[in-house]
Design a protein around this motif. Structure first.
Motif, PDB file in Angstrom:
ATOM      1  N   ASN A  75      36.519  41.904 -25.734  1.00 21.94           N
ATOM      2  CA  ASN A  75      36.735  42.741 -24.561  1.00 21.94           C
ATOM      3  C   ASN A  75      35.560  43.709 -24.438  1.00 21.94           C
ATOM      4  O   ASN A  75      35.163  44.332 -25.427  1.00 21.94           O
ATOM      5  CB  ASN A  75      38.049  43.497 -24.681  1.00 21.94           C
ATOM      6  N   TYR A 130      40.494  36.112 -25.342  1.00 13.53           N
ATOM      7  CA  TYR A 130      40.041  37.484 -25.568  1.00 13.53           C
ATOM      8  C   TYR A 130      40.441  37.992 -26.948  1.00 13.53           C
ATOM      9  O   TYR A 130      41.496  37.634 -27.479  1.00 13.53           O
ATOM     10  CB  TYR A 130      40.596  38.403 -24.489  1.00 13.53           C
ATOM     11  N   ILE A 166      44.406  40.865 -22.943  1.00 15.16           N
ATOM     12  CA  ILE A 166      44.101  40.075 -21.752  1.00 15.16           C
ATOM     13  C   ILE A 166      43.927  41.019 -20.566  1.00 15.16           C
ATOM     14  O   ILE A 166      44.860  41.742 -20.197  1.00 15.16           O
ATOM     15  CB  ILE A 166      45.208  39.050 -21.473  1.00 15.16           C
ATOM     16  N   PRO A 167      42.744  41.057 -19.973  1.00 17.56           N
ATOM     17  CA  PRO A 167      42.510  41.974 -18.853  1.00 17.56           C
ATOM     18  C   PRO A 167      43.137  41.456 -17.561  1.00 17.56           C
ATOM     19  O   PRO A 167      43.377  40.256 -17.408  1.00 17.56           O
ATOM     20  CB  PRO A 167      40.981  41.996 -18.748  1.00 17.56           C
ATOM     21  N   GLU A 168      43.382  42.377 -16.639  1.00 17.24           N
ATOM     22  CA  GLU A 168      43.912  41.969 -15.336  1.00 17.24           C
ATOM     23  C   GLU A 168      42.865  41.200 -14.543  1.00 17.24           C
ATOM     24  O   GLU A 168      43.190  40.233 -13.856  1.00 17.24           O
ATOM     25  CB  GLU A 168      44.370  43.211 -14.556  1.00 17.24           C
ATOM     26  N   THR A 169      41.623  41.630 -14.614  1.00 16.43           N
ATOM     27  CA  THR A 169      40.512  40.929 -13.974  1.00 16.43           C
ATOM     28  C   THR A 169      39.330  40.921 -14.941  1.00 16.43           C
ATOM     29  O   THR A 169      39.208  41.795 -15.798  1.00 16.43           O
ATOM     30  CB  THR A 169      40.077  41.612 -12.660  1.00 16.43           C
ATOM     31  N   ASP A 170      38.463  39.931 -14.796  1.00 16.23           N
ATOM     32  CA  ASP A 170      37.280  39.852 -15.646  1.00 16.23           C
ATOM     33  C   ASP A 170      36.309  38.869 -15.018  1.00 16.23           C
ATOM     34  O   ASP A 170      36.720  37.900 -14.355  1.00 16.23           O
ATOM     35  CB  ASP A 170      37.655  39.401 -17.059  1.00 16.23           C
ATOM     36  N   GLU A 209      42.123  30.084 -17.343  1.00 14.01           N
ATOM     37  CA  GLU A 209      43.318  30.727 -17.887  1.00 14.01           C
ATOM     38  C   GLU A 209      42.897  31.688 -18.992  1.00 14.01           C
ATOM     39  O   GLU A 209      41.897  31.470 -19.682  1.00 14.01           O
ATOM     40  CB  GLU A 209      44.262  29.665 -18.437  1.00 14.01           C
TER      41      GLU A 209
END
Length: 205
Positions: A15, A60, A64-68, A76
């Protein structure tokens, strides 16, 4: 997940948080610059992976990020599971096979020389061998690909040494599996790696 065929590409990503990525590099150029270089490497990885003819997962390290920037094209998001790098890679392969893929490749986000051709070549090599490895010039590997789980290749290993690739090839031979190698590429882990790459400019010195 955008399931195009029986192939799955897993991208291991930390991250992007200052002070938690590229720590060896940060010792020379600072946390903020190290994060900027890491994000540049992740963008290179995104460009290399977006046209590969395979389903894509971004795994990750912490959450888990909301957006990346890597979560494009139907990718996925998974969370890495395991106590060390080897166990995390092994579990990612096991999960990939368990959801129905018969050819799985895994890369990190540290290799600025990665290309779609290299990634497609890894899957093609699995037509004739059990394992494909991408040698890194520091003695490790930037890519691993296989057709079935191979726990011995990942578990109870010492990582981040110059003997990782040679030890891996010995393990593959000892377990009577076949292997083919991809072209050798460079990772960026240290300031010397950065200076040797095309990403360095004198303002970082």
């Amino acid at each position: 997940m955008n399931r195009r065929n029986d192939k799955l590409l897993i991208v291991f990503s930390k991250n992007p948080v200052a002070g938690q990525v590229k720590t060896r590099l940060a010792a020379s150029i600072g946390d903020a610059e190290a994060l900027r270089i890491y994000e540049h490497l992740r963008e290179i990885t995104r460009q290399a992976t977006e046209t590969v003819n395979a389903a894509k997962v971004v795994s990750y390290a912490d959450f888990i990020p909301e957006t990346d920037l890597l979560l494009t094209g139907g990718a996925e998001a998974w969370l890495q599971q395991g106590r060390d790098l080897g166990e995390r890679m092994h579990r990612a392969f096991v999960k990939g096979f368990s959801v129905g893929f018969s050819r799985v490749a895994l890369i990190g986000t540290d290799c600025p020389e990665i290309t779609p051709f290299i990634l497609d070549l890894a899957f093609r090599k699995l037509d004739a061998c059990d394992v494909a490895l991408g040698p890194a010039r520091d003695g490790g590997f930037y890519l691993s690909a296989m057709k079935r789980s191979f726990p011995e290749l990942f578990l109870n290993r010492t990582w981040s040494t110059s003997s990782v690739l040679n030890d891996s090839l010995r393990i593959i031979r000892d377990h009577a599996r076949t292997c083919d190698l991809l072209p050798a590429l460079s990772d960026i882990d240290t300031f010397d790696d950065l200076k040797a790459s095309g990403l360095w400019t004198p303002e970082y010195d």
